[in-house]
Design a protein around this motif. Structure first.
Motif, mmCIF file in Angstrom:
data_model
loop_
_atom_site.group_PDB
_atom_site.id
_atom_site.type_symbol
_atom_site.label_atom_id
_atom_site.label_comp_id
_atom_site.label_asym_id
_atom_site.label_seq_id
_atom_site.Cartn_x
_atom_site.Cartn_y
_atom_site.Cartn_z
ATOM 1 N N GLU A 118 0.811 -1.212 0.000
ATOM 2 C CA GLU A 118 0.000 0.000 0.000
ATOM 3 C C GLU A 118 0.850 1.269 0.000
ATOM 4 O O GLU A 118 0.494 2.264 -0.627
ATOM 5 N N ASP A 119 1.980 1.244 0.717
ATOM 6 C CA ASP A 119 2.766 2.475 0.873
ATOM 7 C C ASP A 119 3.864 2.647 -0.166
ATOM 8 O O ASP A 119 4.197 3.768 -0.551
ATOM 9 N N SER A 120 4.427 1.549 -0.663
ATOM 10 C CA SER A 120 5.603 1.673 -1.540
ATOM 11 C C SER A 120 5.524 0.871 -2.831
ATOM 12 O O SER A 120 6.449 0.906 -3.637
ATOM 13 N N GLY A 121 4.446 0.140 -3.028
ATOM 14 C CA GLY A 121 4.316 -0.626 -4.265
ATOM 15 C C GLY A 121 5.277 -1.801 -4.331
ATOM 16 O O GLY A 121 5.647 -2.386 -3.308
ATOM 17 N N LEU A 122 5.696 -2.137 -5.531
ATOM 18 C CA LEU A 122 6.620 -3.245 -5.762
ATOM 19 C C LEU A 122 8.045 -2.722 -5.895
ATOM 20 O O LEU A 122 8.269 -1.644 -6.435
ATOM 21 N N SER A 123 9.005 -3.511 -5.422
ATOM 22 C CA SER A 123 10.409 -3.130 -5.554
ATOM 23 C C SER A 123 10.855 -3.308 -7.007
ATOM 24 O O SER A 123 10.191 -3.974 -7.808
ATOM 25 N N ASN A 124 12.005 -2.728 -7.346
ATOM 26 C CA ASN A 124 12.539 -2.881 -8.704
ATOM 27 C C ASN A 124 12.782 -4.344 -9.036
ATOM 28 O O ASN A 124 12.530 -4.795 -10.159
ATOM 29 N N GLU A 125 13.299 -5.108 -8.067
ATOM 30 C CA GLU A 125 13.575 -6.528 -8.291
ATOM 31 C C GLU A 125 12.277 -7.288 -8.564
ATOM 32 O O GLU A 125 12.230 -8.169 -9.423
ATOM 33 N N GLU A 126 11.224 -6.964 -7.821
ATOM 34 C CA GLU A 126 9.935 -7.630 -8.038
ATOM 35 C C GLU A 126 9.350 -7.260 -9.391
ATOM 36 O O GLU A 126 8.814 -8.117 -10.103
ATOM 37 N N LEU A 127 9.468 -6.002 -9.769
ATOM 38 C CA LEU A 127 8.935 -5.565 -11.053
ATOM 39 C C LEU A 127 9.616 -6.255 -12.228
ATOM 40 O O LEU A 127 9.016 -6.455 -13.287
ATOM 41 N N GLN A 128 10.875 -6.649 -12.039
ATOM 42 C CA GLN A 128 11.602 -7.323 -13.118
ATOM 43 C C GLN A 128 11.061 -8.721 -13.403
ATOM 44 O O GLN A 128 11.353 -9.304 -14.445
ATOM 45 N N LEU A 129 10.245 -9.263 -12.496
ATOM 46 C CA LEU A 129 9.625 -10.560 -12.743
ATOM 47 C C LEU A 129 8.433 -10.451 -13.687
ATOM 48 O O LEU A 129 7.929 -11.458 -14.175
ATOM 49 N N GLY A 130 7.984 -9.221 -13.945
ATOM 50 C CA GLY A 130 6.836 -9.022 -14.815
ATOM 51 C C GLY A 130 7.226 -8.900 -16.277
ATOM 52 O O GLY A 130 8.261 -8.322 -16.608
ATOM 53 N N HIS A 131 6.378 -9.430 -17.144
ATOM 54 C CA HIS A 131 6.586 -9.241 -18.587
ATOM 55 C C HIS A 131 6.161 -7.831 -19.001
ATOM 56 O O HIS A 131 6.737 -7.238 -19.910
ATOM 57 N N PHE A 132 5.134 -7.331 -18.318
ATOM 58 C CA PHE A 132 4.615 -5.996 -18.601
ATOM 59 C C PHE A 132 4.270 -5.308 -17.285
ATOM 60 O O PHE A 132 4.025 -5.962 -16.273
ATOM 61 N N HIS A 133 4.247 -3.975 -17.312
ATOM 62 C CA HIS A 133 3.761 -3.192 -16.189
ATOM 63 C C HIS A 133 2.470 -2.507 -16.611
ATOM 64 O O HIS A 133 2.275 -2.198 -17.791
ATOM 65 N N VAL A 134 1.603 -2.287 -15.650
ATOM 66 C CA VAL A 134 0.379 -1.546 -15.917
ATOM 67 C C VAL A 134 0.330 -0.344 -14.991
ATOM 68 O O VAL A 134 0.641 -0.439 -13.804
ATOM 69 N N GLN A 135 -0.029 0.791 -15.555
ATOM 70 C CA GLN A 135 -0.173 2.016 -14.780
ATOM 71 C C GLN A 135 -1.583 2.557 -15.015
ATOM 72 O O GLN A 135 -2.011 2.720 -16.159
ATOM 73 N N ILE A 136 -2.296 2.783 -13.933
ATOM 74 C CA ILE A 136 -3.674 3.259 -14.024
ATOM 75 C C ILE A 136 -3.661 4.783 -14.118
ATOM 76 O O ILE A 136 -3.156 5.455 -13.209
ATOM 77 N N PRO A 137 -4.179 5.346 -15.196
ATOM 78 C CA PRO A 137 -4.187 6.808 -15.330
ATOM 79 C C PRO A 137 -5.003 7.445 -14.197
ATOM 80 O O PRO A 137 -6.125 7.031 -13.928
ATOM 81 N N ALA A 138 -4.423 8.411 -13.540
ATOM 82 C CA ALA A 138 -5.102 9.077 -12.429
ATOM 83 C C ALA A 138 -4.632 10.525 -12.359
ATOM 84 O O ALA A 138 -3.677 10.923 -13.037
ATOM 85 N N GLU A 139 -5.293 11.302 -11.529
ATOM 86 C CA GLU A 139 -4.917 12.693 -11.326
ATOM 87 C C GLU A 139 -3.465 12.768 -10.869
ATOM 88 O O GLU A 139 -3.055 12.103 -9.912
#
Length: 250
Positions: A118-139
């Motif tokens: 909730e406070d910091s999201g995923l670490s860089n190392e964890e994100l590297q396990l993903g094939h793609f990232h998704v970012q939700i458009p927001a204000e």
């Protein structure tokens, strides 16, 4: 209705059990039922049960693991939620594109939708396990979404996409593909093998890595290796190792 049984929602280090329960409720609203929790701070929890309402069955069947790598080991498609850009850009999808990709692949591969702390999201190392990232458009000035809200939004887009798509429809390249995609676990073993060979041939210095392995991960992540392609690459690496051994023996 198109089966969503190959899709798993993965929550990493969730701090508040209410967010787990609310995420389970969001999943059930949209027809998903596979939940994996990576080292939750407080679970099982009565708070989670209360927030889940009639989705308690999803909490009861939730799998708890020690690492994200374990959670996605058997997945051929991993999409990680990322709220901010990284030093090395990764292939990025919006929620609609996530839904399209998931509906095209969910009938023949395991898929993980990964959401971080909730406070910091995923670490860089964890994100590297993903094939793609998704970012939700927001204000821009208030872009941080509640965890369960983010889960609901992505699951809704998938639900919406599946309602428009016939079960037998797939993109042309997937219809003609002759091999299964390699799983995260298989690809991780390849990266370990690749890094060791690069060290052995003195191309890669672990003391001064220059983000080499992160860029190699991004390269092969874009390609989406299938099982045969991965075996070919592992075979090439093994032959390099054998050639080096032969030279040492001469």
């Amino acid at each position: 209705m198109i089966a969503l049984k190959n899709i798993t929602v993965v929550l990493v280090n969730t701090a508040h059990p209410g967010n787990i329960g609310a995420s389970a409720r969001a999943m059930k609203n949209m027809g998903l039922n596979r939940l994996t929790l990576v080292q939750p701070k407080d679970f099982p929890s009565g708070v989670a049960v209360g927030r889940a309402a009639t989705a308690v069955d999803i909490l009861d069947s939730a799998i708890i693991v020690d690492s994200l790598e374990e959670a996605v080991a058997n997945c051929g498609l991993v999409i990680c939620a990322s709220a901010r850009p990284r030093k090395i850009p990764w292939p990025m999808l919006n929620p609609e594109e996530v839904a399209k990709k998931v509906t095209n692949e969910m009938d023949f591969t395991n898929i993980a939708l990964v959401f971080g702390r909730e406070d910091s999201g995923l670490s860089n190392e964890e994100l590297q396990l993903g094939h793609f990232h998704v970012q939700i458009p927001a204000e821009e000035k208030y872009s941080s979404l509640n965890l369960a809200a983010a889960v609901l939004l992505i699951c809704y887009e998938i639900r919406k996409a599946t309602s428009k798509k016939n079960t037998d429809e797939k993109e042309k390249d997937n219809e003609l593909w002759d091999q299964e995609f390699a799983t995260v676990q298989q690809v991780e073993h390849f990266y370990q093998h690749l890094e060791q060979v690069l060290i052995d041939i003195k191309f890669h210095d672990p003391e001064n890595p220059r983000q080499l392995m992160q860029r190699m991960r991004r390269l092969f992540g874009r390609i989406r290796l299938d099982v045969m392609e991965l075996n070919i690459l592992r075979g090439i690496l093994t032959n390099i190792e054998h050639s080096m051994e032969d030279k040492k023996l001469r």
